[in-house]
Design a protein around this motif. Structure first.
Motif, PDB file in Angstrom:
ATOM      1  N   PHE A  43       0.763  -1.145   0.040  1.00 40.66           N
ATOM      2  CA  PHE A  43      -0.149   0.182  -0.035  1.00 40.66           C
ATOM      3  C   PHE A  43       0.799   1.181  -0.052  1.00 40.66           C
ATOM      4  CE2 PHE A  43      -2.562   3.118   2.093  1.00 40.66           C
ATOM      5  CZ  PHE A  43      -3.773   3.196   1.157  1.00 40.66           C
ATOM      6  N   SER A  44       2.107   1.164   0.368  1.00 39.62           N
ATOM      7  CA  SER A  44       2.991   2.424   0.364  1.00 39.62           C
ATOM      8  C   SER A  44       3.493   2.815  -1.000  1.00 39.62           C
ATOM      9  CB  SER A  44       4.095   2.021   1.382  1.00 39.62           C
ATOM     10  OG  SER A  44       5.132   3.213   1.333  1.00 39.62           O
ATOM     11  N   GLY A  45       3.659   1.769  -1.696  1.00 42.06           N
ATOM     12  CA  GLY A  45       4.037   1.820  -3.098  1.00 42.06           C
ATOM     13  C   GLY A  45       2.699   2.383  -3.889  1.00 42.06           C
ATOM     14  N   TYR A  46       1.734   1.960  -3.682  1.00 44.36           N
ATOM     15  CA  TYR A  46       0.164   2.276  -4.218  1.00 44.36           C
ATOM     16  C   TYR A  46      -0.009   3.767  -3.947  1.00 44.36           C
ATOM     17  CZ  TYR A  46      -4.653   2.901  -4.668  1.00 44.36           C
ATOM     18  OH  TYR A  46      -6.153   3.327  -4.734  1.00 44.36           O
ATOM     19  N   ARG A  47       0.381   4.346  -2.769  1.00 39.70           N
ATOM     20  CA  ARG A  47       0.169   5.720  -2.373  1.00 39.70           C
ATOM     21  C   ARG A  47       1.042   6.581  -3.305  1.00 39.70           C
ATOM     22  NH1 ARG A  47      -0.348   7.047   3.556  1.00 39.70           N
ATOM     23  NH2 ARG A  47      -0.846   9.271   2.781  1.00 39.70           N
ATOM     24  N   SER A  48       2.121   6.018  -3.383  1.00 36.39           N
ATOM     25  CA  SER A  48       3.412   6.746  -4.343  1.00 36.39           C
ATOM     26  C   SER A  48       2.795   6.944  -5.577  1.00 36.39           C
ATOM     27  CB  SER A  48       4.639   6.374  -4.431  1.00 36.39           C
ATOM     28  OG  SER A  48       5.281   6.138  -2.880  1.00 36.39           O
ATOM     29  N   CYS A  49       2.121   5.608  -6.046  1.00 37.37           N
ATOM     30  CA  CYS A  49       1.643   5.726  -7.737  1.00 37.37           C
ATOM     31  C   CYS A  49       0.642   6.588  -7.726  1.00 37.37           C
ATOM     32  CB  CYS A  49       1.327   4.235  -7.759  1.00 37.37           C
ATOM     33  SG  CYS A  49       0.359   4.059  -9.560  1.00 37.37           S
ATOM     34  N   THR A  50      -0.516   6.584  -6.856  1.00 37.26           N
ATOM     35  CA  THR A  50      -1.511   7.431  -6.963  1.00 37.26           C
ATOM     36  C   THR A  50      -1.071   9.071  -6.747  1.00 37.26           C
ATOM     37  OG1 THR A  50      -1.895   7.541  -5.013  1.00 37.26           O
ATOM     38  CG2 THR A  50      -3.230   5.989  -6.066  1.00 37.26           C
ATOM     39  N   ALA A  51       0.012   9.572  -6.343  1.00 33.69           N
ATOM     40  CA  ALA A  51       0.591  10.716  -6.468  1.00 33.69           C
ATOM     41  C   ALA A  51       0.801  11.149  -8.039  1.00 33.69           C
ATOM     42  CB  ALA A  51       1.679  10.929  -5.690  1.00 33.69           C
ATOM     43  N   GLY A  52       1.286  10.224  -8.641  1.00 30.71           N
ATOM     44  CA  GLY A  52       1.663  10.468 -10.052  1.00 30.71           C
ATOM     45  C   GLY A  52       0.812  10.363 -11.226  1.00 30.71           C
ATOM     46  N   LEU A  53      -0.536   9.988 -10.810  1.00 32.61           N
ATOM     47  CA  LEU A  53      -1.576   9.656 -11.719  1.00 32.61           C
ATOM     48  C   LEU A  53      -1.763  10.952 -12.755  1.00 32.61           C
ATOM     49  CD1 LEU A  53      -4.306   7.502  -9.798  1.00 32.61           C
ATOM     50  CD2 LEU A  53      -2.627   7.012 -11.862  1.00 32.61           C
ATOM     51  N   LEU A  54      -2.150  10.989 -13.944  1.00 30.78           N
ATOM     52  CA  LEU A  54      -2.645  11.959 -14.776  1.00 30.78           C
ATOM     53  C   LEU A  54      -3.808  12.724 -14.243  1.00 30.78           C
ATOM     54  CD1 LEU A  54      -1.936  10.311 -18.159  1.00 30.78           C
ATOM     55  CD2 LEU A  54      -0.866  12.321 -17.246  1.00 30.78           C
ATOM     56  N   PRO A  55      -4.154  13.815 -14.484  1.00 32.92           N
ATOM     57  CA  PRO A  55      -5.541  14.343 -14.069  1.00 32.92           C
ATOM     58  C   PRO A  55      -6.808  13.818 -14.648  1.00 32.92           C
ATOM     59  CG  PRO A  55      -4.174  15.917 -15.337  1.00 32.92           C
ATOM     60  CD  PRO A  55      -3.484  14.930 -14.947  1.00 32.92           C
ATOM     61  N   VAL A  56      -6.686  13.158 -15.728  1.00 29.26           N
ATOM     62  CA  VAL A  56      -7.774  12.637 -16.482  1.00 29.26           C
ATOM     63  C   VAL A  56      -7.512  11.239 -17.181  1.00 29.26           C
ATOM     64  CG1 VAL A  56      -8.921  14.863 -16.927  1.00 29.26           C
ATOM     65  CG2 VAL A  56      -6.926  13.934 -18.503  1.00 29.26           C
ATOM     66  N   ASN A  57      -8.161  10.489 -17.530  1.00 26.31           N
ATOM     67  CA  ASN A  57      -8.393   9.292 -18.102  1.00 26.31           C
ATOM     68  C   ASN A  57      -8.921   9.324 -19.560  1.00 26.31           C
ATOM     69  OD1 ASN A  57     -11.089   8.289 -18.121  1.00 26.31           O
ATOM     70  ND2 ASN A  57     -10.654   8.064 -15.867  1.00 26.31           N
ATOM     71  N   TYR A  58      -8.818   8.349 -20.323  1.00 26.85           N
ATOM     72  CA  TYR A  58      -9.171   8.575 -21.725  1.00 26.85           C
ATOM     73  C   TYR A  58     -10.588   8.611 -21.894  1.00 26.85           C
ATOM     74  CZ  TYR A  58      -9.443   7.107 -26.708  1.00 26.85           C
ATOM     75  OH  TYR A  58      -9.627   6.978 -28.129  1.00 26.85           O
ATOM     76  N   ASP A  59     -11.345   7.793 -21.259  1.00 30.42           N
ATOM     77  CA  ASP A  59     -12.837   7.929 -21.079  1.00 30.42           C
ATOM     78  C   ASP A  59     -13.285   9.118 -20.885  1.00 30.42           C
ATOM     79  OD1 ASP A  59     -12.838   5.029 -22.159  1.00 30.42           O
ATOM     80  OD2 ASP A  59     -13.198   4.555 -20.050  1.00 30.42           O
ATOM     81  N   GLN A  60     -12.603   9.927 -19.973  1.00 34.87           N
ATOM     82  CA  GLN A  60     -13.108  11.354 -19.676  1.00 34.87           C
ATOM     83  C   GLN A  60     -12.822  12.255 -20.971  1.00 34.87           C
ATOM     84  OE1 GLN A  60     -10.713  11.593 -15.918  1.00 34.87           O
ATOM     85  NE2 GLN A  60     -12.592  11.101 -14.718  1.00 34.87           N
ATOM     86  N   ILE A  61     -11.795  12.055 -21.687  1.00 37.38           N
ATOM     87  CA  ILE A  61     -11.693  13.482 -22.564  1.00 37.38           C
ATOM     88  C   ILE A  61     -11.604  12.876 -24.031  1.00 37.38           C
ATOM     89  CG2 ILE A  61     -10.031  14.600 -20.961  1.00 37.38           C
ATOM     90  CD1 ILE A  61      -7.589  13.189 -22.557  1.00 37.38           C
TER      91      ILE A  61
END
Length: 310
Positions: A167-185
Protein backbone atom coordinates in the motif's frame (compact mmCIF):
# COMPACT_ATOMS: atom_id res chain seq x y z
CA UNK A 1 -17.85 -29.22 -17.23
CA UNK A 2 -21.06 -27.20 -17.00
CA UNK A 3 -21.59 -24.19 -14.74
CA UNK A 4 -23.20 -26.14 -11.87
CA UNK A 5 -20.41 -28.72 -11.92
CA UNK A 6 -17.76 -25.97 -11.80
CA UNK A 7 -19.48 -24.38 -8.82
CA UNK A 8 -19.66 -27.73 -7.07
CA UNK A 9 -15.95 -28.31 -7.68
CA UNK A 10 -15.09 -24.87 -6.34
CA UNK A 11 -17.08 -25.48 -3.18
CA UNK A 12 -15.55 -28.91 -2.62
CA UNK A 13 -12.10 -27.32 -2.87
CA UNK A 14 -12.85 -24.46 -0.48
CA UNK A 15 -11.64 -24.25 3.07
CA UNK A 16 -14.73 -25.04 5.12
CA UNK A 17 -14.98 -23.27 8.46
CA UNK A 18 -16.27 -25.31 11.38
CA UNK A 19 -18.65 -22.54 12.36
CA UNK A 20 -19.02 -18.82 11.86
CA UNK A 21 -20.72 -16.27 14.03
CA UNK A 22 -24.19 -15.05 13.41
CA UNK A 23 -24.55 -13.08 10.17
CA UNK A 24 -27.13 -10.86 11.78
CA UNK A 25 -28.34 -10.53 15.34
CA UNK A 26 -30.42 -13.50 16.41
CA UNK A 27 -29.40 -15.88 13.63
CA UNK A 28 -27.83 -19.24 14.34
CA UNK A 29 -24.30 -20.25 13.48
CA UNK A 30 -24.01 -22.27 10.27
CA UNK A 31 -21.23 -23.85 8.26
CA UNK A 32 -19.91 -21.93 5.27
CA UNK A 33 -17.53 -22.44 2.38
CA UNK A 34 -14.75 -19.92 2.99
CA UNK A 35 -12.37 -18.70 0.28
CA UNK A 36 -9.28 -16.87 1.44
CA UNK A 37 -5.48 -16.88 1.48
CA UNK A 38 -3.61 -18.18 4.49
CA UNK A 39 -0.41 -16.93 6.08
CA UNK A 40 1.71 -18.96 3.67
CA UNK A 41 0.13 -17.74 0.41
CA UNK A 42 -1.27 -14.25 1.05
CA UNK A 43 0.23 -11.82 -1.44
CA UNK A 44 -0.63 -8.38 -2.79
CA UNK A 45 0.66 -7.25 -6.19
CA UNK A 46 1.07 -3.62 -7.19
CA UNK A 47 0.63 -2.50 -10.80
CA UNK A 48 1.49 1.14 -11.43
CA UNK A 49 1.44 3.63 -14.29
CA UNK A 50 0.38 7.25 -14.86
CA UNK A 51 -2.96 5.88 -16.10
CA UNK A 52 -3.93 3.55 -13.25
CA UNK A 53 -2.74 2.13 -9.93
CA UNK A 54 -4.01 -1.27 -8.81
CA UNK A 55 -3.46 -3.56 -5.84
CA UNK A 56 -4.39 -7.15 -6.64
CA UNK A 57 -4.88 -9.97 -4.12
CA UNK A 58 -5.38 -13.56 -5.23
CA UNK A 59 -8.18 -15.33 -3.33
CA UNK A 60 -7.46 -19.07 -3.75
CA UNK A 61 -10.38 -21.00 -5.19
CA UNK A 62 -12.40 -17.86 -5.85
CA UNK A 63 -10.62 -15.24 -7.94
CA UNK A 64 -9.20 -11.81 -7.13
CA UNK A 65 -9.77 -8.84 -4.86
CA UNK A 66 -8.72 -5.56 -6.47
CA UNK A 67 -8.26 -1.96 -5.34
CA UNK A 68 -8.14 0.30 -8.39
CA UNK A 69 -7.52 4.01 -8.78
CA UNK A 70 -7.84 5.25 -12.35
CA UNK A 71 -6.52 8.66 -13.38
CA UNK A 72 -9.18 11.31 -12.90
CA UNK A 73 -11.34 9.06 -10.69
CA UNK A 74 -11.57 7.92 -7.07
CA UNK A 75 -10.46 4.69 -5.46
CA UNK A 76 -12.73 1.67 -6.01
CA UNK A 77 -12.73 -1.97 -4.92
CA UNK A 78 -14.12 -5.09 -6.57
CA UNK A 79 -14.15 -8.86 -6.32
CA UNK A 80 -13.59 -10.75 -9.57
CA UNK A 81 -14.45 -14.38 -10.29
CA UNK A 82 -14.84 -16.40 -13.47
CA UNK A 83 -17.58 -18.50 -11.85
CA UNK A 84 -20.57 -16.86 -10.10
CA UNK A 85 -20.54 -18.60 -6.74
CA UNK A 86 -22.76 -16.11 -4.92
CA UNK A 87 -26.46 -15.72 -5.54
CA UNK A 88 -27.31 -12.14 -6.59
CA UNK A 89 -28.73 -10.01 -3.80
CA UNK A 90 -27.62 -8.46 -0.53
CA UNK A 91 -24.38 -9.73 1.01
CA UNK A 92 -23.03 -9.02 4.47
CA UNK A 93 -19.74 -7.10 4.72
CA UNK A 94 -17.85 -7.62 7.99
CA UNK A 95 -14.35 -6.70 9.14
CA UNK A 96 -13.07 -9.85 10.90
CA UNK A 97 -9.97 -10.36 13.02
CA UNK A 98 -7.62 -13.12 11.77
CA UNK A 99 -7.44 -16.33 13.76
CA UNK A 100 -4.22 -15.30 15.54
CA UNK A 101 -6.04 -12.33 17.16
CA UNK A 102 -8.64 -14.12 19.32
CA UNK A 103 -11.01 -11.94 21.28
CA UNK A 104 -11.11 -9.10 18.73
CA UNK A 105 -14.74 -8.44 17.90
CA UNK A 106 -15.83 -8.34 14.24
CA UNK A 107 -17.10 -5.02 12.87
CA UNK A 108 -20.18 -5.34 10.64
CA UNK A 109 -20.37 -2.69 7.91
CA UNK A 110 -23.83 -3.56 6.64
CA UNK A 111 -25.10 -5.01 3.38
CA UNK A 112 -23.66 -4.62 -0.10
CA UNK A 113 -25.03 -5.60 -3.51
CA UNK A 114 -23.86 -8.75 -5.28
CA UNK A 115 -24.72 -9.53 -8.92
CA UNK A 116 -23.99 -12.38 -11.32
CA UNK A 117 -21.28 -10.66 -13.39
CA UNK A 118 -17.55 -11.41 -13.43
CA UNK A 119 -17.24 -8.62 -10.88
CA UNK A 120 -20.09 -9.47 -8.54
CA UNK A 121 -19.10 -6.92 -5.89
CA UNK A 122 -18.18 -3.31 -6.67
CA UNK A 123 -17.61 -0.76 -3.89
CA UNK A 124 -17.35 3.00 -4.35
CA UNK A 125 -14.67 5.22 -2.87
CA UNK A 126 -15.97 5.64 0.69
CA UNK A 127 -16.38 1.93 1.39
CA UNK A 128 -13.16 1.13 -0.47
CA UNK A 129 -11.29 3.46 1.89
CA UNK A 130 -12.95 1.78 4.89
CA UNK A 131 -11.59 -1.55 3.61
CA UNK A 132 -8.12 -0.04 3.20
CA UNK A 133 -8.12 1.28 6.75
CA UNK A 134 -9.32 -2.06 8.11
CA UNK A 135 -6.58 -3.95 6.28
CA UNK A 136 -3.96 -1.53 7.63
CA UNK A 137 -5.34 -2.21 11.12
CA UNK A 138 -4.84 -5.95 10.64
CA UNK A 139 -8.46 -6.88 9.97
CA UNK A 140 -9.80 -9.07 7.14
CA UNK A 141 -12.75 -7.73 5.11
CA UNK A 142 -15.17 -10.63 4.59
CA UNK A 143 -18.18 -10.85 2.26
CA UNK A 144 -20.84 -13.48 2.99
CA UNK A 145 -23.72 -14.40 0.70
CA UNK A 146 -25.87 -17.45 -0.14
CA UNK A 147 -24.38 -19.69 -2.80
CA UNK A 148 -25.88 -20.46 -6.19
CA UNK A 149 -25.18 -24.11 -5.46
CA UNK A 150 -27.36 -24.95 -2.46
CA UNK A 151 -28.13 -21.73 -0.60
CA UNK A 152 -25.49 -22.33 2.06
CA UNK A 153 -23.23 -19.37 2.93
CA UNK A 154 -20.22 -18.54 0.77
CA UNK A 155 -17.57 -16.38 2.44
CA UNK A 156 -14.83 -14.50 0.59
CA UNK A 157 -12.11 -13.23 2.90
CA UNK A 158 -9.53 -10.59 1.92
CA UNK A 159 -6.29 -11.11 3.83
CA UNK A 160 -4.40 -8.24 5.43
CA UNK A 161 -1.06 -10.11 5.33
CA UNK A 162 1.54 -8.25 3.21
CA UNK A 163 -0.95 -5.47 2.42
CA UNK A 164 0.71 -2.58 4.28
CA UNK A 165 4.02 -2.82 2.43
CA UNK A 166 2.43 -2.75 -1.01
CA UNK A 167 0.00 0.00 0.00
CA UNK A 168 2.93 2.34 0.57
CA UNK A 169 3.97 1.89 -3.06
CA UNK A 170 0.37 2.28 -4.14
CA UNK A 171 0.14 5.68 -2.46
CA UNK A 172 3.28 6.83 -4.29
CA UNK A 173 1.72 5.64 -7.55
CA UNK A 174 -1.51 7.59 -7.04
CA UNK A 175 0.48 10.80 -6.47
CA UNK A 176 1.79 10.50 -10.04
CA UNK A 177 -1.51 9.77 -11.82
CA UNK A 178 -2.59 11.93 -14.73
CA UNK A 179 -5.46 14.34 -13.93
CA UNK A 180 -7.78 12.64 -16.45
CA UNK A 181 -8.27 9.29 -18.16
CA UNK A 182 -9.08 8.45 -21.76
CA UNK A 183 -12.78 7.87 -21.26
CA UNK A 184 -13.13 11.32 -19.68
CA UNK A 185 -11.56 13.22 -22.58
CA UNK A 186 -11.91 11.10 -25.71
CA UNK A 187 -14.87 13.30 -26.67
CA UNK A 188 -14.73 16.80 -25.20
CA UNK A 189 -16.30 20.18 -25.80
CA UNK A 190 -15.25 23.81 -25.43
CA UNK A 191 -18.21 26.21 -25.31
CA UNK A 192 -18.19 29.78 -26.61
CA UNK A 193 -20.21 32.92 -26.02
CA UNK A 194 -22.20 34.28 -28.96
CA UNK A 195 -19.82 35.49 -31.67
CA UNK A 196 -16.75 34.67 -29.55
CA UNK A 197 -13.63 32.68 -30.37
CA UNK A 198 -11.86 33.34 -27.06
CA UNK A 199 -10.72 30.63 -24.65
CA UNK A 200 -11.31 31.16 -20.95
CA UNK A 201 -8.83 30.23 -18.22
CA UNK A 202 -11.00 27.19 -17.43
CA UNK A 203 -10.85 26.17 -21.11
CA UNK A 204 -7.06 26.39 -21.10
CA UNK A 205 -6.78 24.31 -17.93
CA UNK A 206 -9.05 21.69 -19.47
CA UNK A 207 -7.04 21.65 -22.70
CA UNK A 208 -3.83 21.38 -20.66
CA UNK A 209 -5.19 18.11 -19.21
CA UNK A 210 -5.85 16.83 -22.73
CA UNK A 211 -2.33 17.78 -23.78
CA UNK A 212 -0.86 16.02 -20.77
CA UNK A 213 -2.82 12.86 -21.55
CA UNK A 214 -1.91 12.80 -25.26
CA UNK A 215 1.78 13.25 -24.45
CA UNK A 216 1.61 10.28 -22.05
CA UNK A 217 -0.39 7.93 -24.30
CA UNK A 218 1.58 7.01 -27.41
CA UNK A 219 -1.42 5.13 -28.85
CA UNK A 220 -3.32 8.37 -29.60
CA UNK A 221 -2.84 8.78 -33.35
CA UNK A 222 -5.40 11.45 -34.32
CA UNK A 223 -6.97 14.52 -32.71
CA UNK A 224 -10.07 15.83 -34.49
CA UNK A 225 -10.98 19.44 -33.71
CA UNK A 226 -14.40 20.50 -35.06
CA UNK A 227 -15.78 24.03 -34.90
CA UNK A 228 -19.54 24.71 -34.68
CA UNK A 229 -21.93 27.65 -34.35
CA UNK A 230 -25.58 28.23 -33.63
CA UNK A 231 -27.92 29.21 -36.48
CA UNK A 232 -28.21 32.92 -35.71
CA UNK A 233 -25.89 34.18 -38.46
CA UNK A 234 -25.54 33.70 -42.19
CA UNK A 235 -24.09 30.45 -43.45
CA UNK A 236 -20.97 32.24 -44.75
CA UNK A 237 -20.37 34.08 -41.46
CA UNK A 238 -21.02 30.98 -39.42
CA UNK A 239 -18.61 28.97 -41.54
CA UNK A 240 -15.86 31.48 -40.86
CA UNK A 241 -16.73 31.68 -37.15
CA UNK A 242 -16.68 27.89 -36.74
CA UNK A 243 -13.28 27.78 -38.45
CA UNK A 244 -11.91 30.41 -36.06
CA UNK A 245 -13.23 28.46 -33.08
CA UNK A 246 -11.62 25.25 -34.30
CA UNK A 247 -8.33 27.05 -34.93
CA UNK A 248 -8.40 28.66 -31.47
CA UNK A 249 -8.47 25.22 -29.86
CA UNK A 250 -6.08 23.56 -32.33
CA UNK A 251 -3.53 26.38 -32.06
CA UNK A 252 -3.59 26.13 -28.27
CA UNK A 253 -3.06 22.35 -28.34
CA UNK A 254 -0.17 22.69 -30.79
CA UNK A 255 1.29 25.59 -28.83
CA UNK A 256 1.34 23.39 -25.72
CA UNK A 257 3.30 20.66 -27.45
CA UNK A 258 0.94 18.48 -29.50
CA UNK A 259 2.44 17.62 -32.88
CA UNK A 260 0.69 19.56 -35.63
CA UNK A 261 0.40 16.54 -37.94
CA UNK A 262 -1.66 14.80 -35.23
CA UNK A 263 -4.37 17.49 -35.36
CA UNK A 264 -7.15 17.71 -37.97
CA UNK A 265 -9.36 20.83 -37.89
CA UNK A 266 -12.76 21.14 -39.58
CA UNK A 267 -15.42 23.84 -39.69
CA UNK A 268 -19.14 22.94 -39.80
CA UNK A 269 -21.01 26.20 -39.14
CA UNK A 270 -24.50 25.23 -37.86
CA UNK A 271 -24.61 21.92 -39.73
CA UNK A 272 -24.58 19.64 -36.67
CA UNK A 273 -26.72 21.06 -33.86
CA UNK A 274 -26.83 18.99 -30.67
CA UNK A 275 -29.63 20.91 -28.96
CA UNK A 276 -32.40 23.44 -29.49
CA UNK A 277 -30.54 25.74 -27.13
CA UNK A 278 -28.21 28.00 -29.16
CA UNK A 279 -25.63 28.03 -26.34
CA UNK A 280 -25.17 24.26 -26.63
CA UNK A 281 -24.31 24.57 -30.33
CA UNK A 282 -21.66 27.30 -29.97
CA UNK A 283 -18.80 24.91 -29.43
CA UNK A 284 -15.60 23.26 -30.59
CA UNK A 285 -15.36 19.51 -30.08
CA UNK A 286 -12.17 17.54 -29.53
CA UNK A 287 -12.16 13.83 -30.32
CA UNK A 288 -9.18 11.55 -29.73
CA UNK A 289 -8.59 8.41 -31.73
CA UNK A 290 -6.30 5.60 -30.61
CA UNK A 291 -4.51 3.09 -32.79
CA UNK A 292 -6.87 0.33 -33.84
CA UNK A 293 -10.06 2.24 -33.01
CA UNK A 294 -12.69 2.33 -35.71
CA UNK A 295 -13.22 5.90 -36.93
CA UNK A 296 -16.59 7.34 -36.00
CA UNK A 297 -18.81 7.83 -39.06
CA UNK A 298 -20.39 10.84 -37.33
CA UNK A 299 -17.15 12.42 -36.16
CA UNK A 300 -18.48 15.97 -36.04
CA UNK A 301 -21.74 15.18 -34.30
CA UNK A 302 -22.84 13.60 -31.05
CA UNK A 303 -22.38 14.38 -27.40
CA UNK A 304 -19.12 15.28 -25.72
CA UNK A 305 -17.66 15.94 -22.30
CA UNK A 306 -17.96 19.64 -21.55
CA UNK A 307 -15.28 21.84 -20.12
CA UNK A 308 -15.83 22.32 -16.37
CA UNK A 309 -17.78 25.45 -15.49
CA UNK A 310 -19.22 25.89 -18.99
Amino acid sequence: MDGMARISAFLRGAVVSSAIGALTAGSVAVQAATFGAGIENSQWYLSESVFECTLVHQVPGYGRAVFRHKAGESLSFFLESETPLMRPGQAQLVMEAPSWRPGTAPRPLGRVNVDDSRRPLMLESRLAMVLVQSLLEGMDPTVTRESWYDGSPVRVKVSNINFAGQFSGYRSCTAGLLPVNYDQIKRSRISFASGSTSLSDADRRFLDNIVMYIQADSTVERVFVDGHTDSSGSRIDNRALSEERANAVADYLIGQGIEADLVTTRAHADQYPVSRRPADNRRTTIRLQREGERPDLQQANGYETATPNT
